[in-house]
Design a protein around this motif. Structure first.
Motif: not given
Length: 208
Positions: A66-72, A94-104, A161-163
């Motif tokens: 899902s994270v890869a899909i969100q980024i794409a 910032t968006a990438l950081t918090w998006l991944v942090w949210g899942q990991v 954003t999507l994040a």
């Protein structure tokens, strides 16, 4: 443009559903019946060898995680619609950081707590010490997110954003399901309310 979304309710695919709704992208939805084992059929495994939802096929190319899909989705469609920061900008980092942090970090701790306390999981597999540790970790992470949201309405600043959608989808379902009180995190509370009240998000939440 051709998008096919492989979806099952009450799964991590819900995060992608919110993003597709907010982006207002035309797409075909294929309902995957997890109880019937659709996710283990050869035709689905050809798209996602993990045998899990979500899966997304964009112009003939399958994606999973899902994270890869969100980024794409963000990079391909979100920048123009104001739902993803421009490539190379501070906001994108910032968006990438918090998006991944949210899942990991956050989702991992939250669902580890649920696995050891919730009726959704087998009672004989629950562990009280694991639950206590996961709850402590989750509360600490919620304080971190609350601190980040102090003085800004959304994760990257002034724009949703999507994040934001991804994090809100985890917490909007997970915190009530886990029965975790987060009333002390006022910034987080206000942010979650703003995201969940967006018309596209509300429309996606009522769809089956």
């Amino acid at each position: 443009m051709s998008i096919t979304f492989y979806y099952s309710p009450m799964s991590s695919a819900g995060r992608i559903r919110l993003s597709l709704s907010e982006l207002d992208l035309p797409h075909e939805v294929v309902r995957v019946d997890l109880r019937a084992g659709d996710q283990k059929k050869p035709e689905f495994l050809a798209l996602n060898p993990n045998g899990q939802v979500p899966a997304l096929v964009i112009d003939g190319t399958p994606m999973f995680e899902s994270v890869a899909i969100q980024i794409a989705l963000g990079e391909r469609y979100g920048v123009q619609k104001g739902l993803w920061p421009a490539p190379g900008s501070p906001e994108q980092l910032t968006a990438l950081t918090w998006l991944v942090w949210g899942q990991v970090s956050l989702a991992a701790a939250l669902f580890r707590y649920m696995a050891n306390t919730s009726e959704y999981f087998q009672e004989e597999l629950r562990d009280e010490k694991q639950a206590e540790q996961a709850l402590t970790e989750t509360r600490g992470l919620l304080r971190i997110l609350d601190g980040h949201l102090a003085g800004r309405p959304y994760i990257t600043g002034e724009r949703c954003t999507l994040a934001d959608l991804d994090l809100a989808s985890v917490l909007g379902w997970g915190l009530p399901a886990a029965k975790i009180d987060f009333s002390e995190q006022k910034h987080l509370q206000g942010w979650l309310g703003r995201v969940m009240e967006r018309p596209a998000v509300k429309a996606a939440m009522v769809e089956t």
